[in-house]
Scaffold this active site. Structure first.
Site, short mmCIF file in Angstrom:
data_model
loop_
_atom_site.label_atom_id
_atom_site.label_comp_id
_atom_site.label_asym_id
_atom_site.label_seq_id
_atom_site.Cartn_x
_atom_site.Cartn_y
_atom_site.Cartn_z
CG HIS A 274 36.71 14.24 7.62
ND1 HIS A 274 36.02 15.42 7.77
CD2 HIS A 274 35.84 13.36 7.07
CE1 HIS A 274 34.78 15.25 7.34
NE2 HIS A 274 34.64 14.01 6.91
CG ASP B 244 36.51 18.24 9.44
OD1 ASP B 244 37.03 17.12 9.63
OD2 ASP B 244 35.56 18.41 8.67
CB SER C 32 32.03 14.71 5.01
OG SER C 32 31.62 14.31 6.29
#
Length: 465
Positions: free
Chosen positions: A247, A200, A417
């Protein structure tokens, strides 16, 4: 083997109500519902027009204008449907090594030059070609289409973002859960000894004071193996959180909620704009498998020109298969199905060996913004998921209601996600709870899911809002 706890199979609750809202202290008040609805609306906005408008255009232009500076650029190529677009590395194509002897002469006639792939593991499997000139993209499109029509393995070099459509919504504040040591819904041993790799944007550098993600190793800048620190405000460095800042931290926090005992490793491959090339992702995947990850989570993906499989990722899975055969066990790869709102396949989720994850509402209904189709294996709630976030201020250019997050924050975020890492965590939990291999745990969870047309098997894990 069944992984059911208390509910009948029709409910799709493999772990009973361990993660029910009451158990984790979530309050879905009207303000929360409005914020989550706005996130979902921003993801869905592109599905009924010929491109991404509003803040989505701002994000796309930031990616094109600031990422891959210098010798490379970002272009857009149409997907299989007229209103779909994929980001590609401008002026570049990839050719499989098996096709290269047959296309080398044509590549030379078209003015394409062979350059390094940039990934040692793929140098003998993929040929990377580059073309210069203002008309290079038109030439490359003809080159790709003509050679694919002849049966050769050729594709563009894709930019593989956190969503097939760069999203403008970011996290919204949420009340914190208990400290990690006091987190109560599940046994802290669930997932213990299972190695989960998160590929990520990286991990926030400063450890949290509440104990969450304290076991995740931080690799500083300058390390020989490469840093995994998410820089948060780097593209541009303007005092605001970048569009995809946090994220990776958010995704890792989801895995930790579902499987508190899992050993989580975080690999930084995506920029704070949420982008990487398919070669970058392929290399990180191989590395994670070599480091004996039992589960790899990929909360990223891209649609492609004519729905073709990206060559670099396809080659990476060949390498992965060889590693698995040599050591005698398989790594399970879990990938987000994408936020495109169509049936067009999103890669790497669409690869047959990948567990592809779609997004649902809190009521286990299909989310309008989620990609769907026969290639989706399983789905989980993807709206208003709560997890660990990062401190900083959101840019007013990128968030409808910009927020400032203080130390040790929690937030709600929406997208496939955040459905995918729930499945990664569920696999880890099932492995330890029922003494299963990773592949056996996948089969058990699929058997436990509720069939939803276009969304595979629905699982109720984290509640969302």
């Amino acid at each position: 083997m069944s992984v059911y706890r208390t509910d009948p199979p029709s409910l799709g609750r493999p772990f009973g109500r361990d993660y029910a809202p009451a158990a984790v202290g979530l309050a879905a008040d009207p303000a929360v519902r409005r914020a989550v609805a706005r996130q979902a609306a921003e993801l869905a906005r592109h599905s009924d027009d010929a491109g991404v408008r509003g803040r989505g255009d701002v994000i796309r232009e930031r990616v094109r204008g600031r990422w891959l500076r210098g010798e490379r650029r970002v272009d857009v190529v149409r997907g299989a449907q007229e209103d779909e677009k994929a980001l590609i590395v401008g002026g570049e194509v990839l050719v499989s090594m098996s096709s290269w002897p047959d296309v080398a002469d044509e590549a030379a006639r078209d003015g394409l030059t062979r350059v390094d792939v940039g990934c040692t593991d793929l140098e003998d499997r993929v040929v990377r070609l580059r073309a210069d000139g203002e008309d290079s993209q038109a030439r490359l499109t003809r080159f790709v289409d003509d050679l694919r029509a002849q049966g050769h393995a050729v594709s563009f070099s894709y930019v593989t973002p956190l969503s097939p459509v760069m999203k403008g919504c970011a996290g919204v504040p949420a009340p914190g859960l208990a400290t990690f040591a006091d987190y109560g819904p599940v046994d802290p041993s669930f997932g213990r000894g299972v190695r989960v790799a998160v590929i990520d944007t990286g991990i926030v550098e400063a450890p949290r004071r509440d104990g969450w993600l304290s076991g995740v190793a931080r690799v500083p800048d300058g390390a020989a193996t490469g840093s995994n620190i998410d820089h948060l405000d780097a593209d541009p460095a303007d005092g605001y959180l970048d569009v995809s800042a946090g994220h990776g931290t958010f995704v890792a926090g989801i895995v930790a909620q579902v499987a508190p005992g899992a050993e989580i490793t975080v690999h930084r491959v995506l920029t704070t704009s949420g982008t990487a090339t398919d070669v970058d992702v392929a290399c990180a995947l191989i590395r994670a498998v070599r480091e004996n990850a039992q589960i790899v989570n990929l909360s990223l993906g891209t649609e492609t020109h004519r729905d073709e499989a990206p060559l670099a990722l396809a080659a990476a899975f060949d390498v992965v298969r060889e590693i698995e055969m040599a050591r005698g066990w398989e790594t399970v790869v879990v990938a987000a199905g994408g936020n495109g709102g169509t049936t067009s396949p999103v890669w790497p989720a669409a690869f047959g060996r990948v567990v592809s994850v779609g997004g649902l509402t809190a009521g286990l209904r299909p989310s309008t913004w989620s990609s769907r189709g026969h290639w989706i294996d399983v789905s989980a709630v993807g709206e208003g998921i709560v997890s660990t976030y990062v401190a900083g201020a959101q840019s007013p250019d990128l968030a409808a209601d910009p927020q400032t997050f203080t130390a040790d924050p929690w937030a709600r975020w929406t997208g496939t996600s955040f459905a995918a890492p729930q499945v990664s965590g569920a696999i880890a939990r099932a492995m330890t709870e029922h003494s299963l291999s990773a592949t056996q745990a996948v089969q058990a969870l699929l058997a436990a899911g509720k069939p939803v047309a276009g969304f595979g098997r629905a699982l109720q894990i984290l509640p969302g809002a």
